[in-house]
Design an enzyme around this catalytic site. Structure first.
Site, PDB file in Angstrom:
ATOM      1  N   SER A 174       1.033  -0.900  -0.044  1.00 45.02           N
ATOM      2  CA  SER A 174       0.112  -0.066  -0.118  1.00 45.02           C
ATOM      3  C   SER A 174       0.712   1.293   0.076  1.00 45.02           C
ATOM      4  CB  SER A 174      -0.916  -0.115   1.310  1.00 45.02           C
ATOM      5  OG  SER A 174      -1.885   0.875   1.240  1.00 45.02           O
ATOM      6  N   ASP A 184      -8.367  -6.696  -5.040  1.00 45.62           N
ATOM      7  CA  ASP A 184      -7.947  -5.279  -4.334  1.00 45.62           C
ATOM      8  C   ASP A 184      -8.591  -4.346  -5.273  1.00 45.62           C
ATOM      9  OD1 ASP A 184      -7.032  -2.937  -3.513  1.00 45.62           O
ATOM     10  OD2 ASP A 184      -4.757  -3.717  -3.514  1.00 45.62           O
ATOM     11  N   ARG A 216     -11.932   6.420   9.210  1.00 46.52           N
ATOM     12  CA  ARG A 216     -11.314   5.357   9.208  1.00 46.52           C
ATOM     13  C   ARG A 216     -12.415   3.977   8.831  1.00 46.52           C
ATOM     14  NH1 ARG A 216      -6.982   1.832   9.137  1.00 46.52           N
ATOM     15  NH2 ARG A 216      -7.238   0.050  10.413  1.00 46.52           N
ATOM     16  N   HIS A 272      -7.604  -5.417  -0.611  1.00 45.26           N
ATOM     17  CA  HIS A 272      -6.414  -4.685  -0.266  1.00 45.26           C
ATOM     18  C   HIS A 272      -5.502  -5.153   0.806  1.00 45.26           C
ATOM     19  CE1 HIS A 272      -3.421  -1.697  -0.377  1.00 45.26           C
ATOM     20  NE2 HIS A 272      -4.006  -1.160   0.420  1.00 45.26           N
ATOM     21  N   ASP A 273      -6.408  -5.660   1.888  1.00 46.49           N
ATOM     22  CA  ASP A 273      -5.574  -6.025   3.263  1.00 46.49           C
ATOM     23  C   ASP A 273      -5.005  -7.249   2.985  1.00 46.49           C
ATOM     24  OD1 ASP A 273      -5.730  -3.889   4.747  1.00 46.49           O
ATOM     25  OD2 ASP A 273      -7.857  -4.726   5.910  1.00 46.49           O
TER      26      ASP A 273
END
Lengths: 208, 388
Positions: B157, B324, B227, B357-358
């Protein structure tokens, strides 16, 4: 892309490896599981790179420490600069490309030499299958059915030589391999015989 | 120099060094940063030849506690699965350095830290920083640690952006670069998501124009919302669906109100509320801005990404994840294309994963296989055989 018949394919790769000089820069287009790159890395200390269509092939290559990217010969060769490699290898992949003539053009542009191997559709067994049985040929090397084959652009050795002439590509040398892996030089009067007896062919090409 | 071998002593101090004390570090915005602290952690030992250093660059909400136990949260470091003794990145073999980025809030200079000139926290007086500034500070840290050349720079990232910047800005100091789940610039959509997050923070009246530290308040709601938005972009749609679906939270039926009826709401609220306890709201503004400003081609290649990489001798391994949608595979492919255009040494793998993405932070066997293969291969080429 192609069914692996250990003896014959290994022979094919060994012959290609024999052409490549030590410490050279090599791009293997359609490198599969990276057999050739791995061999060249260990035996010829080349600076080797690969392009492979299947993600399983790519991932196992990278996991083996080889520099390989996911991509294909039709789309990704355009990105490479002229004469970036000493050798660009296209082994048993030409017949699966969408535009073989453009791929060939790119190979001799990117590499000082291009090494191209392909199954010969002019082999007598192929001819016999069509003539006698009237069916699309299926041999050890060409083992797919006509409807599920990834091989969409077959050619004979003669066709290939003619295309090279048309594209102004210089054939430095050519070898035909028969079923048992015997080699025969392709050239001059031998062309007709090679086209009949050779199950696959390997050519070393340069840009004129 | 601190070199404790992956010890998980929760009493340990944060390693912190003051840089820019002799010559100030000039930031991209023109500001000259002097006498600034950089907090970092190291794991393992630097070998005699100083050839086994791996720099790990952390992402937006990451920190220097990459392995072992994070002494602040009491939880495992953010990449503890991958880095540690006898792990994929083996700290018995490699000297791992993980600095907190400038603009961060875990001990490195940032808006939360005290400005020596005023005796007050910097707040919005802190200069706007860029990814290049972060990397420049890391280069000074490496000088301090006596590491001339990195065996490898790795990060996912925003960490991947730093890795790309490292390879381009200091080509001779990076042997291998592994940018993961990243992009060479922020897209309009990336910027848009960040802008919503920043607006949420700045719309919170407890933000007080960035001056909350003087008003005994904290923009918890704003930062929490930022967040929550960001967290959605870290997960894939199928991952959210399979994890939560339309399941209700501790109730059998909907309540016809605005309480967290759905599990996914409750989950996001939890993510938001735990984040505000550990992160500084102004830091969030500065770091997201730095990411938005990131454009490798513009900065180093006159608008052409390939030009930025021209002449590089670094070995690259670019990795993306199929699900992602924050930094899509197409972004990684553009990097690979540019590297090919200058005949650079590059490997590229797209990992099939539904975790979004994680995924780079999670247990992904195929990803790990590729990663470890590349690192081993590169180590061999670099002459790092076996344990050092």
């Amino acid at each position: 892309m192609i069914t692996k018949i250990t003896g014959i394919i290994r022979r094919d790769l060994r012959l290609i490896a024999g052409i490549v000089t030590n410490n050279s820069r090599v791009l293997d287009v359609g490198c599969g599981e990276g057999e050739l790159l791995d061999y060249l890395d260990k035996n010829k200390e080349v600076d080797g790179r690969g392009i492979e269509l299947s993600s399983t092939g790519v991932n196992s290559c990278v996991a083996a420490g080889l520099s390989v990217i996911q991509g294909d010969a039709d789309q990704d060769l355009d990105n490479y600069p002229d004469q970036a490699f000493d050798y660009v290898v296209l082994s048993q992949t030409l017949q699966a490309t969408r535009q073989p003539h453009k791929v060939l053009d790119n190979l001799v542009r990117i590499g000082k030499y291009a090494i191209v191997s392909f199954p010969n559709f002019g082999h007598w067994r192929v001819r016999l299958a069509l003539m006698v049985h009237g069916r699309m040929p299926q041999t050890d090397i060409l083992s797919y059915n006509w409807y599920d084959t990834p091989n969409i652009h077959f050619c004979t050795i003669k066709d290939f030589v003619a295309l090279c002439v048309k594209l102004n590509i210089n054939i430095e040398s050519g070898i035909a391999l028969n079923r048992r892996g015997f080699e025969r030089k392709i050239g001059g009067k031998g062309l007709r015989f090679a086209n009949l007896r050779g199950e696959q062919a390997i050519f070393l090409l340069t840009r004129h | 120099m601190e070199q404790n071998i992956g010890s998980d002593n929760s009493k340990e101090e944060i390693s912190r060094v003051t840089l820019g004390d002799v010559t100030p570090m000039r930031l991209d915005c023109g500001f000259e940063l002097k006498n600034f602290g950089v907090a970092y952690k190291t794991y393992g030992k630097l070998n005699k030849k100083k050839t086994n250093a791996i720099l790990v660059c952390h992402a937006l909400s990451g920190d220097q506690f990459v392995s072992g136990i994070n002494p602040f949260s009491g939880r495992p470091g953010w990449w503890n699965l991958v880095i540690g003794p006898n792990k994929l990145i083996d700290t018995e073999r490699f000297f791992v350095i993980c600095p907190n980025i400038i603009g961060g809030c875990m001990g490195t200079i940032g808006p939360k830290e005290i400005n020596c000139d005023t005796g007050q926290p910097w707040g919005l007086d802190f200069p706007v920083i860029t990814i290049s500034d972060m990397v420049r500070a890391q280069a000074l840290l490496l000088d301090y640690l006596g590491v001339d050349k990195l065996f490898c720079a790795i990060g996912g990232s925003m960490g991947g952006m730093q890795v790309l910047e490292w390879a381009v800005a200091y080509p001779d100091r990076v042997f291998a670069a592994i940018p993961i789940a990243t992009a060479s610039h922020h897209s309009a959509q990336n910027i848009a998501f960040h802008e919503v997050g920043r607006q949420a923070i700045m719309a919170d009246k407890d933000w007080c124009g960035g001056n909350y530290f003087n008003h005994d308040c904290y923009p918890k709601r704003g930062l929490g919302i930022a967040r929550m938005i960001a967290h959605i972009t870290y997960l894939s749609e199928p991952a959210l669906q399979s994890k939560f679906g339309r399941r209700l939270q501790d109730r059998d039926t909907i309540t016809f109100g605005f309480d967290a009826d759905f599990q996914v709401e409750s989950y996001l609220r939890y993510q938001g509320s735990t984040f505000v306890d550990r992160f500084d709201a102004n830091s969030y503004l500065y770091i997201t801005r730095a990411m938005d400003y990131f454009d490798l081609a513009e900065r180093h290649g006159n608008g052409t990404l390939a030009e930025a990489f021209r002449g590089t001798n670094t070995r690259f391994c670019v990795i993306s994840f199929s699900s992602d949608w924050l930094y899509q595979t197409s972004e990684s492919r553009a990097i690979v294309k540019a590297l090919n255009a200058v005949a650079a040494n590059v490997s590229f793998a797209e990992i099939d994963s539904d975790k979004g993405h994680d995924a780079f932070l999670l247990k992904e066997p195929e990803f790990w296989k590729v990663l470890s293969g590349f690192i081993d291969g590169a180590a061999q080429k670099y002459g790092l055989n076996g344990s050092q």
